[in-house]
Design a protein around this motif. Structure first.
Motif, PDB file in Angstrom:
ATOM      1  N   TYR A 299      26.402 -25.678  -7.543  1.00  0.00           N
ATOM      2  CA  TYR A 299      27.455 -26.517  -6.952  1.00  0.00           C
ATOM      3  C   TYR A 299      27.628 -27.792  -7.783  1.00  0.00           C
ATOM      4  O   TYR A 299      28.744 -28.198  -8.096  1.00  0.00           O
ATOM      5  CB  TYR A 299      27.096 -26.867  -5.500  1.00  0.00           C
ATOM      6  CG  TYR A 299      28.076 -27.826  -4.878  1.00  0.00           C
ATOM      7  CD1 TYR A 299      29.355 -27.396  -4.566  1.00  0.00           C
ATOM      8  CD2 TYR A 299      27.740 -29.147  -4.624  1.00  0.00           C
ATOM      9  CE1 TYR A 299      30.279 -28.264  -4.019  1.00  0.00           C
ATOM     10  CE2 TYR A 299      28.653 -30.018  -4.075  1.00  0.00           C
ATOM     11  CZ  TYR A 299      29.919 -29.575  -3.771  1.00  0.00           C
ATOM     12  OH  TYR A 299      30.832 -30.439  -3.241  1.00  0.00           O
ATOM     13  N   PHE A 300      26.509 -28.392  -8.138  1.00  0.00           N
ATOM     14  CA  PHE A 300      26.568 -29.622  -8.935  1.00  0.00           C
ATOM     15  C   PHE A 300      27.263 -29.351 -10.270  1.00  0.00           C
ATOM     16  O   PHE A 300      28.174 -30.067 -10.667  1.00  0.00           O
ATOM     17  CB  PHE A 300      25.156 -30.161  -9.183  1.00  0.00           C
ATOM     18  CG  PHE A 300      25.142 -31.292 -10.171  1.00  0.00           C
ATOM     19  CD1 PHE A 300      25.523 -32.569  -9.780  1.00  0.00           C
ATOM     20  CD2 PHE A 300      24.801 -31.079 -11.494  1.00  0.00           C
ATOM     21  CE1 PHE A 300      25.549 -33.600 -10.697  1.00  0.00           C
ATOM     22  CE2 PHE A 300      24.823 -32.107 -12.421  1.00  0.00           C
ATOM     23  CZ  PHE A 300      25.201 -33.373 -12.022  1.00  0.00           C
ATOM     24  N   ARG A 301      26.830 -28.282 -10.921  1.00  0.00           N
ATOM     25  CA  ARG A 301      27.384 -27.963 -12.242  1.00  0.00           C
ATOM     26  C   ARG A 301      28.887 -27.695 -12.158  1.00  0.00           C
ATOM     27  O   ARG A 301      29.665 -28.135 -12.996  1.00  0.00           O
ATOM     28  CB  ARG A 301      26.674 -26.731 -12.801  1.00  0.00           C
ATOM     29  CG  ARG A 301      26.938 -26.492 -14.252  1.00  0.00           C
ATOM     30  CD  ARG A 301      26.157 -25.301 -14.755  1.00  0.00           C
ATOM     31  NE  ARG A 301      26.703 -24.874 -16.033  1.00  0.00           N
ATOM     32  CZ  ARG A 301      26.431 -25.434 -17.193  1.00  0.00           C
ATOM     33  NH1 ARG A 301      25.609 -26.438 -17.235  1.00  0.00           N
ATOM     34  NH2 ARG A 301      26.980 -25.002 -18.307  1.00  0.00           N
ATOM     35  N   LYS A 302      29.293 -26.976 -11.095  1.00  0.00           N
ATOM     36  CA  LYS A 302      30.699 -26.580 -10.983  1.00  0.00           C
ATOM     37  C   LYS A 302      31.617 -27.727 -10.547  1.00  0.00           C
ATOM     38  O   LYS A 302      32.712 -27.872 -11.047  1.00  0.00           O
ATOM     39  CB  LYS A 302      30.801 -25.414  -9.992  1.00  0.00           C
ATOM     40  CG  LYS A 302      32.131 -24.725 -10.080  1.00  0.00           C
ATOM     41  CD  LYS A 302      32.108 -23.373  -9.446  1.00  0.00           C
ATOM     42  CE  LYS A 302      33.439 -22.727  -9.783  1.00  0.00           C
ATOM     43  NZ  LYS A 302      34.199 -22.182  -8.899  1.00  0.00           N
ATOM     44  N   TYR A 303      31.146 -28.518  -9.599  1.00  0.00           N
ATOM     45  CA  TYR A 303      32.074 -29.475  -8.988  1.00  0.00           C
ATOM     46  C   TYR A 303      31.888 -30.939  -9.368  1.00  0.00           C
ATOM     47  O   TYR A 303      32.807 -31.722  -9.195  1.00  0.00           O
ATOM     48  CB  TYR A 303      32.054 -29.330  -7.471  1.00  0.00           C
ATOM     49  CG  TYR A 303      32.637 -28.010  -7.062  1.00  0.00           C
ATOM     50  CD1 TYR A 303      34.009 -27.798  -7.115  1.00  0.00           C
ATOM     51  CD2 TYR A 303      31.829 -26.956  -6.682  1.00  0.00           C
ATOM     52  CE1 TYR A 303      34.549 -26.579  -6.786  1.00  0.00           C
ATOM     53  CE2 TYR A 303      32.367 -25.725  -6.345  1.00  0.00           C
ATOM     54  CZ  TYR A 303      33.718 -25.552  -6.398  1.00  0.00           C
ATOM     55  OH  TYR A 303      34.261 -24.337  -6.084  1.00  0.00           O
ATOM     56  N   SER A 304      30.717 -31.299  -9.870  1.00  0.00           N
ATOM     57  CA  SER A 304      30.553 -32.718 -10.190  1.00  0.00           C
ATOM     58  C   SER A 304      31.505 -33.111 -11.316  1.00  0.00           C
ATOM     59  O   SER A 304      32.047 -34.211 -11.323  1.00  0.00           O
ATOM     60  CB  SER A 304      29.126 -33.029 -10.583  1.00  0.00           C
ATOM     61  OG  SER A 304      28.803 -32.321 -11.745  1.00  0.00           O
ATOM     62  N   LYS A 305      31.757 -32.201 -12.224  1.00  0.00           N
ATOM     63  CA  LYS A 305      32.669 -32.464 -13.338  1.00  0.00           C
ATOM     64  C   LYS A 305      34.085 -32.690 -12.823  1.00  0.00           C
ATOM     65  O   LYS A 305      34.821 -33.521 -13.349  1.00  0.00           O
ATOM     66  CB  LYS A 305      32.658 -31.293 -14.304  1.00  0.00           C
ATOM     67  CG  LYS A 305      31.843 -31.566 -15.552  1.00  0.00           C
ATOM     68  CD  LYS A 305      32.056 -30.442 -16.525  1.00  0.00           C
ATOM     69  CE  LYS A 305      31.577 -30.845 -17.900  1.00  0.00           C
ATOM     70  NZ  LYS A 305      31.786 -29.775 -18.857  1.00  0.00           N
TER      71      LYS A 305
END
Lengths: 178, 170
Positions: free
Chosen positions: A71-77
């Motif tokens: 989730y972090f990898r996909k959406y933090s960006k």
């Protein structure tokens, strides 16, 4: 703005942007690596524990933290990279999802992760499955904790992002009407 | 010089007038125009990797400029004010002005500017693109609505402005 003046600005700007790009990449790498290191704990439980319950708990926690990492990898960006090259409607639509309270894509990933953490916690704490009182205590404390987190997040969202979310919604309605 | 930098320089060089054109409507002072120009360049840089050439470069530039003008990075969408320049020949895209009456023209400009600033955010964006002589097809692509919808909106906005200006004149 003269052509020369602008050229100088452009050079400075390119240098700034390139350093910003690499800074962001570095920060992203560090955070992602930190999450991956944290995942080593449940993996450790899974590998080194003899008790089957703990091993299952370890694997469930690993999957849960894996989901958080994903989730972090996909959406933090997405929070920092607005697709300025898309049409206004698409940008508004994406922003509406991004600034909504507990957006749908987040729900699909975090809810299973929360449930997995809960099961993993139960497996690690409860030895005797006939001890309903303990199971209930673990469940209630977990639900209270999650509920409280959601409530704090809701207050924070209401204060920080709700006005923006409402105006985005209004603009989208305006775009759709003739 | 790497490829990204080279493409960036070329895009900025070839589309400078488009970017400054948009900046002019959203900023009154030269300083503000410069800030906005820089902000648009930053967003062009951020988006450059995603330019696949499936849209016209001019459309792509206008998309970046318009989305930047909206100010999504802030916690609120900017309520941008539009500024018109009297020397702007493109004003004829909006209303017919008699070139002979210089005094009337000045008054009309201020009234028009005032009326435009009372329009909604979306209508203001459409108007700036009309003033920039961007065609309806391209406006549709920039905004993300259909061409007939753009036509209807432009027609409605023009009528609204015309009516408002006539009312003020009475």
């Amino acid at each position: 703005m003269t052509r020369n003046e602008e050229n100088i600005n452009l050079n400075e700007l390119i240098i700034k942007l390139q350093s910003k790009d690499s800074k962001w990449k570095k920060l992203f790498k560090i955070t992602f690596v930190s999450i991956c290191i944290y995942i080593l704990f449940p993996i450790g439980i899974f590998v080194f524990e003899d008790d089957l319950r703990f091993r299952i708990a370890g694997i469930l926690a690993t999957i849960a933290f894996g989901l958080f990492a994903y989730y972090f990898r996909k959406y933090s960006k997405a929070y920092d990279n607005i697709n300025y090259h898309e049409s206004l409607k698409k940008v508004l639509y994406d922003a509406k999802i991004r600034y909504s309270y507990f957006p749908k894509p987040a729900r699909y990933i975090t809810i299973p992760a929360i449930i997995l953490v809960n099961i993993s916690e139960l497996l690690m704490i409860v030895y005797d499955w006939s001890n309903i009182k303990l199971i209930l205590m673990v469940q209630i404390s977990y639900i209270v904790l999650i509920g409280l987190s959601l409530f704090i997040a809701w207050i924070w969202w209401t204060r920080s992002y709700k006005p923006l979310w409402l105006s985005i919604k209004q603009l989208l309605d305006e775009l759709d009407e003739q | 010089m790497n490829k990204k930098e080279e493409t960036f320089r070329k895009i900025v060089r070839d589309n400078e007038y488009r970017i400054t054109g948009i900046c002019r409507y959203y900023s009154l002072t030269e300083e503000d125009q410069k800030d906005m120009y820089q902000e648009i360049l930053i967003n062009i840089w951020k988006s450059i990797d995603s330019f696949r050439g499936d849209a016209q470069l001019s459309t792509w530039i206008y998309r970046v400029a318009v989305n930047t003008a909206m100010g999504f990075s802030n916690k609120e969408i900017r309520r941008q004010k539009i500024f018109l320049e009297q020397t702007d020949g493109n004003i004829q895209n909006l209303i017919d002005i008699d070139e002979n009456c210089a005094k009337e023209k000045e008054k009309l400009f201020r009234r028009l500017e005032n009326q435009i600033n009372q329009l909604s955010v979306i209508d203001k964006i459409i108007i700036t693109l009309v003033l920039e002589s961007v065609n309806h097809k391209e406006i549709a692509s920039v905004i993300g609505i259909t061409e007939p919808n753009v036509r209807v909106k432009v027609h409605r906005i023009k009528n609204e402005l015309k009516e408002a200006l006539e009312l003020v004149n009475i």
